[in-house]
Design an enzyme around this catalytic site. Structure first.
Site, mmCIF file in Angstrom:
data_model
loop_
_atom_site.group_PDB
_atom_site.id
_atom_site.type_symbol
_atom_site.label_atom_id
_atom_site.label_comp_id
_atom_site.label_asym_id
_atom_site.label_seq_id
_atom_site.Cartn_x
_atom_site.Cartn_y
_atom_site.Cartn_z
ATOM 1 N N LYS A 142 0.866 -1.182 0.000
ATOM 2 C CA LYS A 142 0.000 0.000 0.000
ATOM 3 C C LYS A 142 0.897 1.225 0.000
ATOM 4 C CE LYS A 142 -4.399 0.695 0.018
ATOM 5 N NZ LYS A 142 -5.506 -0.232 -0.345
ATOM 6 N N ASP A 151 -6.926 4.124 -4.644
ATOM 7 C CA ASP A 151 -7.574 3.943 -3.340
ATOM 8 C C ASP A 151 -8.264 5.296 -3.087
ATOM 9 O OD1 ASP A 151 -7.584 1.899 -0.946
ATOM 10 O OD2 ASP A 151 -7.283 3.824 0.015
ATOM 11 N N GLY A 175 -20.244 6.813 2.130
ATOM 12 C CA GLY A 175 -19.316 7.271 1.107
ATOM 13 C C GLY A 175 -20.073 7.655 -0.154
ATOM 14 N N GLY A 223 -17.871 7.762 -3.262
ATOM 15 C CA GLY A 223 -16.783 7.678 -4.240
ATOM 16 C C GLY A 223 -16.985 6.510 -5.174
ATOM 17 N N ALA A 243 -18.596 3.267 -3.515
ATOM 18 C CA ALA A 243 -20.028 3.449 -3.233
ATOM 19 C C ALA A 243 -20.822 3.432 -4.541
ATOM 20 C CB ALA A 243 -20.250 4.767 -2.487
ATOM 21 N N TRP A 244 -20.269 4.049 -5.568
ATOM 22 C CA TRP A 244 -20.924 4.124 -6.883
ATOM 23 C C TRP A 244 -21.153 2.721 -7.458
ATOM 24 C CZ3 TRP A 244 -18.013 2.854 -11.445
ATOM 25 C CH2 TRP A 244 -18.708 3.040 -12.639
#
Ligand code: 2IT
Length: 446
Positions: free
Chosen positions: A124, A164, A235, A237, A240-241
């Protein structure tokens, strides 16, 4: 294994890194029993080696803003574990980014990537750079400066980043463009690329789609289906979309989304052009959801609150770590929530998880539920290596198979033989751990 001893030693070595220590403790508690059945793991000190990242790269990122002012941020890449394959994991740009958060994310990513069945290690990265309110030109200059500090550590067989929080297709494009220029090769290092330069179809949708495929499996295990269920999403973003799109397509009704400013409750359901409006809201760069209630008067905006106070059948945290705490969990359970599936990484606090496990609510952790994102990144790497591009149907069907397979692994390792109940947290942690541990054992002490 003595978890208290290990955790105490880690706290001394890494004081104050609370997210990292939280993520490690959760996994250790889940795997304790199987670990103790494998004395060869203890002899090879697998746990002690697994909880430390292979390597952490930290670098200064200097760039010039639109007013001509020089700005300095910190860049990081935590290359956590490459026992299974090249380091793989997203890049996060957010003001809150620090080493504790990136270490927790890299640690989780290692087990998540193992669960996908694809050959990817865990990593990450990110920066404390906040994209909020920045112009497109500023975002581009920052992304280019970030890659100047990191490119030597990347490569298709070394380390392949992706997006991310705060990093979407645009940022990946800017970073990959600079990387490609520096190495003078179009080698596909970065996933979530644009479709015209090596990206995979369905990658933008994959985290949300995969989460809903997983939820469908959880429901099927209870002889239930998603049709007609109400869903709370946090959220607004990319994740969530994708979740809202697929939940709606499968016949559920999404009634909430949220931002740092509060949440939207829309009893008519967030579907169709309302889902497109989420994308528009995100693209403004203001990081607020309040305007949704002006655009759609049937909806209500609740400033400064979280969606978990609404009565729903399914809760899908899609925002960030620890976004569901003990109090939220109590409210969800009191309102009869059937399923809580983390789509964000470590979306629930330990207190929230304990509350769900002690109730009839079925809880599943992010490393299983949201693995469709990185799995589709793995499919993007395969397509790049073969120099071809698969159709939407092909990618979606592979993603669907992978999510079913992850669910099967959770059931295999997480079913309580006495009650028949599945503990998805335990199942995901044990399945991921066993694969990484065995891969490490096979490669000797290195
Ligand atoms: O948390 C995650 O799995 C991601 N941000 C996606 C990582 C990836 O390499 O696609």
């Amino acid at each position: 294994m003595d978890i208290n001893n290990i955790m105490n030693a880690l706290e001394v070595k890494h004081p104050g890194e609370k997210e990292y220590l939280q993520a490690v403790k959760e996994v250790l508690m889940s795997v304790e029993e199987v670990y103790n059945q494998h004395p060869e793991f203890e002899k090879a000190r697998i746990i002690e080696r697994m909880v430390e990242p292979d390597r952490i790269v930290t670098f200064r990122v200097t760039w010039v803003d639109d007013r001509g002012e020089v700005q300095t941020n910190i860049g990081y890449r935590v290359q956590f574990n490459n026992a299974i394959g090249p380091y793989k994991g997203g890049i996060r740009f957010h003001a809150s980014v620090n080493l504790s958060i990136l270490k927790f994310l890299g640690f989780e990513q290692t087990f998540k990537n193992a669960l996908t069945t694809l050959p990817m290690g865990g990593a990450k990265g990110g920066s404390d750079f906040s994209p909020r309110g920045k112009s497109d030109a500023e975002i581009m200059r920052f992304c280019q400066a970030f890659i100047l500090g990191l490119w030597r550590n990347l490569g298709p067989d070394r380390d392949v980043p992706a997006g991310d929080i705060g990093v979407g297709g645009r940022e990946v494009g800017y970073m990959y463009g600079m990387y490609k220029r520096l190495v003078n090769q179009h080698d596909g290092t970065f996933t979530g690329k644009g479709l015209d330069f090596g990206g995979s179809r369905i990658r933008p949708e994959a985290t949300g789609f995969g989460a809903l495929y997983f939820v469908e499996e959880m429901l099927a295990k209870k002889n239930d289906t998603i049709k007609g269920k109400t869903v709370a999403i946090s959220g607004f973003g990319n994740v969530a979309w994708g979740a809202a799109l697929k939940a709606t397509e499968l016949g559920a009704k999404v009634v909430t989304i949220s931002g740092p400013d509060g949440y939207i409750y829309d009893p008519d359901g967030i579907s169709g052009d309302k889902i497109d409006y989420m994308l528009y809201l995100r693209a403004t760069g203001d990081d607020i959801v309040a305007p949704y209630a002006d655009q759609y008067p049937g909806a209500t905006f609740y400033p400064g609150r979280k969606p978990w106070e609404q009565k729903v059948d399914i809760a899908l945290p899609c925002a960030t770590q620890n976004e569901v705490d003990g109090e939220d969990a109590k409210m969800l359970v009191a309102n009869g929530v059937e399923i809580v599936a983390e789509v964000s990484n470590m979306g629930c606090t330990p207190e929230a998880i304990d509350t769900f496990l002690a109730s009839d609510t079925v809880y599943a952790p992010g490393k299983a539920v949201n693995a469709g994102g990185v799995a589709t990144s793995g499919l993007e790497m395969s397509q790049n290596a073969m120099h071809l591009q698969w159709s939407e149907e092909e990618v979606d069907s592979k993603l669907h198979t992978i999510m079913k397979d992850i669910h099967t692994q959770c059931v295999k390792y997480g079913t309580d033989p006495a009650t028949g109940r599945v503990n998805y947290m335990k199942g995901a942690n044990i399945a991921g751990f066993m694969k990484v541990a065995n891969a490490m054992m096979g490669q000797g002490v290195i």
